[in-house]
Design an enzyme around this catalytic site. Structure first.
Site, PDB file in Angstrom:
ATOM      1  N   ARG A  87       0.818  -1.209   0.000  1.00  0.00           N
ATOM      2  CA  ARG A  87       0.000   0.000   0.000  1.00  0.00           C
ATOM      3  C   ARG A  87       0.850   1.257   0.000  1.00  0.00           C
ATOM      4  O   ARG A  87       0.495   2.264  -0.564  1.00  0.00           O
ATOM      5  CB  ARG A  87      -0.948   0.001   1.212  1.00  0.00           C
ATOM      6  CG  ARG A  87      -2.349  -0.483   0.858  1.00  0.00           C
ATOM      7  CD  ARG A  87      -3.289  -0.306   1.994  1.00  0.00           C
ATOM      8  NE  ARG A  87      -2.792  -1.037   3.176  1.00  0.00           N
ATOM      9  CZ  ARG A  87      -3.474  -1.157   4.304  1.00  0.00           C
ATOM     10  NH1 ARG A  87      -4.655  -0.591   4.438  1.00  0.00           N
ATOM     11  NH2 ARG A  87      -2.984  -1.834   5.334  1.00  0.00           N
ATOM     12  N   ASP A  97      -8.838 -15.668  16.122  1.00  0.00           N
ATOM     13  CA  ASP A  97      -7.727 -16.233  15.353  1.00  0.00           C
ATOM     14  C   ASP A  97      -7.731 -17.759  15.487  1.00  0.00           C
ATOM     15  O   ASP A  97      -7.639 -18.481  14.490  1.00  0.00           O
ATOM     16  CB  ASP A  97      -6.413 -15.636  15.873  1.00  0.00           C
ATOM     17  CG  ASP A  97      -5.192 -16.299  15.268  1.00  0.00           C
ATOM     18  OD1 ASP A  97      -4.797 -15.884  14.155  1.00  0.00           O
ATOM     19  OD2 ASP A  97      -4.636 -17.222  15.881  1.00  0.00           O
ATOM     20  N   LYS A 101      -8.504 -20.950  12.667  1.00  0.00           N
ATOM     21  CA  LYS A 101      -7.632 -22.118  12.503  1.00  0.00           C
ATOM     22  C   LYS A 101      -8.402 -23.409  12.781  1.00  0.00           C
ATOM     23  O   LYS A 101      -8.203 -24.422  12.099  1.00  0.00           O
ATOM     24  CB  LYS A 101      -6.421 -21.981  13.419  1.00  0.00           C
ATOM     25  CG  LYS A 101      -5.504 -20.819  12.987  1.00  0.00           C
ATOM     26  CD  LYS A 101      -4.516 -20.427  14.076  1.00  0.00           C
ATOM     27  CE  LYS A 101      -3.572 -19.340  13.598  1.00  0.00           C
ATOM     28  NZ  LYS A 101      -2.770 -18.763  14.708  1.00  0.00           N
ATOM     29  N   GLY A 116       5.451 -15.517  13.829  1.00  0.00           N
ATOM     30  CA  GLY A 116       6.736 -14.866  13.619  1.00  0.00           C
ATOM     31  C   GLY A 116       7.081 -14.852  12.143  1.00  0.00           C
ATOM     32  O   GLY A 116       6.654 -15.719  11.388  1.00  0.00           O
ATOM     33  N   GLY A 158       1.856 -21.633  11.974  1.00  0.00           N
ATOM     34  CA  GLY A 158       3.105 -21.112  11.413  1.00  0.00           C
ATOM     35  C   GLY A 158       4.000 -22.155  10.781  1.00  0.00           C
ATOM     36  O   GLY A 158       3.625 -22.794   9.796  1.00  0.00           O
TER      37      GLY A 158
END
Lengths: 439, 439
Positions: free
Chosen positions: A45, A198, A202, A305, A131
């Site tokens: 952006r 969140d 999942k 991360g 992750g």
């Protein structure tokens, strides 16, 4: 060899790592994919923040994802829009897609899968759950010859950090959240994490893959950790338990009330301190899988991360690139089972209920009577704080497995009783892996 | 839909489970593979033992694997021959292969991979390492965009059962082996397990996949657990350690003496009791993986047994079948890195050396002097049992990291000294995952 050209959407923490690894490991990636894997462009952006990317930068994401010379689109923007529109455009234009976007997949995964199928291209999303932990590929592929019965895990590092800190130091939720924010484990607006959204995204993805059925984020019963107190954690310790925010996906065989069904839910629960998930502390993730033939499996690692997430993205990117070089496609959506989602009210778990009551003879009997009247069987009840001079006492009731609806009705009635000052907490007790696991 | 037809070689514990699951889960497997997956034949040496398989049975394995109507060959015979000849024939005839044969893969994997490539068919072998634990697919595919630096694990359930039993009860090796045999965890001839050969085969496979280079079982330094005593386990406990039989595969950067290289080795080692691998008890397996971007990962589950191994075989079978239905192939051998294997003598680890010595002033100094003379730096030395009246004492030396060759030379000299009655034990101390892992 004609290179595989990659459009990257988004260049935050994960995107920067993807760019770095594509550059640093170019030779290895080329050897593994069967052709060089090159960046064709990076859509952001605010291009001025990424001057080092030079000519690769564009603010025209829509133009980039349909560009002739792009083979694969990697999306690490997150959120529903504009990610959905961009990925649908990309898939329609015949680009394979690698995405880490759990919210989008949980809300609208089937639309993406259908678009990928229509164009005969790949849709990979290993980075969307846990992750760096290879979890989706094992569920989709390694266990494709088995019947998965349960997936239960710690899939949100922020809340696990907070709960671990509370358990370690006796800190309040507010203090532990403040520490998590200060150390960068929680965002300025922590709602997506601490309210469980969140983890719920999942859970929807995990349930869909594990049970070969469509489960949407709206199907997931979701409770966060804001209400967990230091007292709850101490109470758990008294029971030989710890409190973890769990995402639980289960397949339930048909019974008199329902056909075979699945449930997906997220809530803080007490689990035995001896369970392998109990010792997963800090920002780590771990997921426990039970399957009929494979038995019990556990996957453990860093769930978030930049670098760990980028590792998962690049693993997918190599697979997608190899498929484009050699022909062939990865696994598609597998939703043939079409199982109904079990309403949370029919769920059966154990409960730990803590009440503030009037310190008067007969109150314990009144309370336990209400449980009995609702058909909720009690495993243990104890009363503490009698005669403390302030006229109140604490009653803790631990139930056997009972239907959620019956428990909720019991608690409603209890809250309205004159002798009850207040319902302090209601926590589920999950006896995951009853068969016992080594270690 | 034209069915995918499967030839099964071998029908022991794993084979029976494969037959059962193919039958019981036929509908699910068909939905996942994109076509029915059917047994075309089962080759066994003694057909009369499997009368229930009727017309499917044959003792002509060679005829079966090349039969026109066979698409995929599943091999669960084990051992080098006749498995090697049969699989090479099958691959040459254009059949895809799923095998659980770690010994064959570790000895001659490249020949199989080349035969698969020549025919453009698949070679899958998830079940060859760590049974039901999805481990090879994550290494081959999920982590294909990362640099793996170490794989270290407990990959043999028999020896882990024995060492766990010794640690739990103080039993001798002989007694623990007897218990393992009685409970079916050890075979009548336990050599492949207790001498480390089984783990060494798995280490060769893991190192090959993790480091994209060929590592043969002959490249793996291998020591078993026969020499581990109850005293060693007690000594480990004194150090806050436990003893596990580890398969360790490491990539070592170039240094003055060698270019970038890999090592693969199997031996009993002391590891910190706080390491996640330390609490993996009984017949369970667990593998710890470290990669540059992903960080630390752990995989845990049942490493052996009929049903768990069959789960891994069927997962591969679905993948191979889907590739035949939809076109495309799974990952091929990736050995582009061609890294040399580091000789064990150049390996640097810490050591725990236990000696029986003459109880006389100055002996400790003589002993520690020999370590110094060989350039082996000592972290701690202690002497116990002085003045016990039998004229002997025990000296335990724990070293810093030292080259294997220097340590071996030191021990040789010590064993020849007049003041040394005997070298009681030499055990490596592995500080896996120094960065510290949650839990």
């Amino acid at each position: 060899m004609k290179p595989i050209r990659v459009a990257l959407l988004g260049c935050g923490t994960v995107g920067r790592e993807v760019v770095r690894l594509l550059h640093e490991q170019a030779d290895e990636l080329a050897a593994r994919a069967g052709a060089p894997v090159e960046l064709a462009g990076v859509a952001v952006r605010r291009p001025h923040k990424h001057a080092d990317l030079g000519d690769l930068l564009t603010s025209d994401a829509s133009g980039l994802v349909t560009r002739e010379d792009v083979d694969v689109v990697v999306e690490v923007i997150g959120g529903i829009e504009p990610a959905r529109t961009l990925l649908l455009e990309a898939l329609k234009a015949g680009k394979s897609v690698v995405t880490a976007n759990k919210a989008l997949l949980a809300e609208d995964g089937p639309a993406l899968a259908e678009a990928a199928d229509a164009s005969g291209v790949d849709l990979y999303f290993e980075a969307s759950v846990a992750g760096a932990i290879p979890l989706l590929r094992p569920l989709r592929e390694s266990l494709a010859g088995d019947r998965i019965t349960r997936v239960a895990g710690i899939v949100n590092g922020t809340t696990n950090f907070i709960l671990s800190a509370m358990a370690a130091s006796g800190a309040s939720y507010a203090d532990a959240l403040e520490e998590a924010t200060r150390l960068g484990y929680a965002e300025a607006d922590p709602s997506a994490d601490v309210d469980g959204y969140d983890a719920a995204s999942k859970a929807a993805i995990l349930a869909s893959l594990a049970f070969h059925t469509r489960v949407n984020s709206a199907d997931v019963h979701c409770e966060g950790i804001r209400a967990v107190t230091a007292g709850d954690i101490a109470a758990a310790a008294t029971m030989g338990c710890v409190i973890k925010l769990l995402a639980i996906c289960e397949r339930t065989p048909a019974d008199e009330s329902m056909p075979e069904s699945v449930s997906a839910r997220v809530y803080p629960a007490m689990i035995p301190a001896t369970h392998p998930l109990a010792s997963v502390d800090g920002a780590f993730n771990a997921v426990f899988v039970e399957a009929e033939a494979a038995g019990q499996l556990m996957f453990y690692g860093q769930g978030a991360g930049g670098a760990p997430t980028a590792s998962a993205v690049l693993g997918d990117l190599v697979a997608v690139a190899r498929n484009r070089v050699l022909g062939g496609r990865g696994p598609r959506e597998s939703a043939y089972a079409s199982l109904p989602v079990r309403p949370i009210g029919t769920l059966r778990t154990r409960y730990h209920v803590s009440l503030e009551v009037v310190d008067r003879a007969g109150v314990l009997s009144t309370i336990t009577g209400e449980f009995a009247r609702h058909g909720v069987s009690i495993a243990a009840a104890r009363q503490t704080g009698e005669g403390n001079g302030n006229g109140s006492a604490r009653i803790v009731v631990v139930t056997h497995k009972a239907p959620e609806a019956a428990l909720a009705a019991t608690v409603d009635v209890l809250a309205g009783l004159d002798v009850v000052h207040g319902v302090h907490s209601v926590l589920r007790v999950e006896d995951l892996g009853r068969k016992g696991v080594a270690g």
